[in-house]
Write an enzyme that holds these catalytic residues in place. Sequence first.
Site, mmCIF file in Angstrom:
data_model
loop_
_atom_site.group_PDB
_atom_site.id
_atom_site.type_symbol
_atom_site.label_atom_id
_atom_site.label_comp_id
_atom_site.label_asym_id
_atom_site.label_seq_id
_atom_site.Cartn_x
_atom_site.Cartn_y
_atom_site.Cartn_z
ATOM 1 N N SER A 112 -0.460 -34.602 29.480
ATOM 2 C CA SER A 112 0.855 -34.438 28.867
ATOM 3 C C SER A 112 0.800 -34.790 27.387
ATOM 4 O O SER A 112 0.181 -35.780 26.996
ATOM 5 C CB SER A 112 1.870 -35.353 29.559
ATOM 6 O OG SER A 112 2.062 -34.979 30.898
ATOM 7 N N ASP B 182 18.393 -33.329 32.763
ATOM 8 C CA ASP B 182 19.700 -32.992 32.219
ATOM 9 C C ASP B 182 19.674 -31.626 31.543
ATOM 10 O O ASP B 182 20.583 -30.820 31.697
ATOM 11 C CB ASP B 182 20.156 -34.049 31.216
ATOM 12 C CG ASP B 182 20.680 -35.294 31.899
ATOM 13 O OD1 ASP B 182 20.739 -36.333 31.238
ATOM 14 O OD2 ASP B 182 21.020 -35.226 33.092
ATOM 15 N N HIS C 123 8.226 -37.801 26.658
ATOM 16 C CA HIS C 123 8.215 -38.666 27.851
ATOM 17 C C HIS C 123 7.064 -39.666 27.835
ATOM 18 O O HIS C 123 7.050 -40.605 28.630
ATOM 19 C CB HIS C 123 8.186 -37.823 29.132
ATOM 20 C CG HIS C 123 6.869 -37.180 29.438
ATOM 21 N ND1 HIS C 123 6.608 -35.856 29.192
ATOM 22 C CD2 HIS C 123 5.742 -37.687 29.992
ATOM 23 C CE1 HIS C 123 5.380 -35.576 29.573
ATOM 24 N NE2 HIS C 123 4.829 -36.670 30.063
#
Length: 373
Positions: free
Chosen positions: A306, A230, A165
């Site tokens: 992250s 998802d 991401h």
Amino acid sequence: MAGLSTLILLLCAAKDVMPSSPHWKPTWPSYRVPVILPQSTLNLDKPQFDAEARLEVVSPCGPACHKSSPLPTYEEVKNYLSYETLYANGSLTETEVGIYILSSSSSDGSRGKSRTKRQIYGYDSRFSIFGKDFLLNYPFSTSVKLSTGCTGTLVAEKHVLTAAHCIHDGKSYVKGAQKLRVGFLKPKVKDGSKGSNITNSAMPEKMKFQWIRVKRTHVPKGWIKGNANDIGMDYDYALLELKKPHKRKFMKIGVSPPARHLPGGRIHFSGYDNDRPGNLVYRFCDVKDETYDLLYQQCDAQPGASGSGVYVRMWKRQNHKWERKIIGIFSGHQWVDMNGTPQDFNVAVRITPLKYAQICYWIKGNYLDCREG
């Protein structure tokens, strides 16, 4: 594909993971990993690079949600592990893969709206790392900063492991991904003092970033397929290849053992949390729960961390020494409804045997060097 659940159990099986004597040491298990090889590569249209960089992703699907998700078919697993490669000149390819000997994975088809989130649990237990004697020494020296704002970890002479991401929002590449750079902390040099060994200064030595451009980036289609919600965060990882070697010690990747076999049940990682700009921040904490693809923990963290490599230190029986390995990638935050009680976790993507085989092949380009994790 019939028997997929049996294959998953086989992939999870490992030798030498249980204590065998009162003097047992937490030992790296020996996994037999599958072979993942490219089958075909297609040229894609150049991406638009129009997505906003997100320093964290949020998903409401917790451990129970992931554990109850149906197993993917063999074809779905191959699709998730196929990947896109983005080059510095903006060109893009898609590579389909084949999986041989053993093949399995797990995924999640849940969706949901994000809720209020926090990533500090009670007393803030993070430690800012100061001074070149720490920042430039292993393992802290393996942590690097991405120009998109995330963290990465050195895993080979020219490769950095991070979260997907940080460069792709699931639908499009983020702004800055084409000219992606990796920053290495180095001390600022003044008045010809290069090479001096002054370590007793009352003030921490000021550091700066030295940047290296990224040559190409690999992102699994399990992430690109749609967006994080998802299939959960199962495929939130990416590998960056630098244009030149970084000349630092790096940390090897390894297959993630079950949480109960981790030393003290704890994990460690360091990252560039955005609430402490310019600082490398280290933390460790207990693993609270796990699924086949994810580790749930409450390590204090903020956006910017992250992509940090989650690691542990265990005994390497073959080499007769202690060795740190990266077993996961810090992904972000999940807000979970635990039997009507809201609870939040920070989540790391586990390096499973399949992901190990894929990442190792990306690094080495030779599956023969990737047969044991």
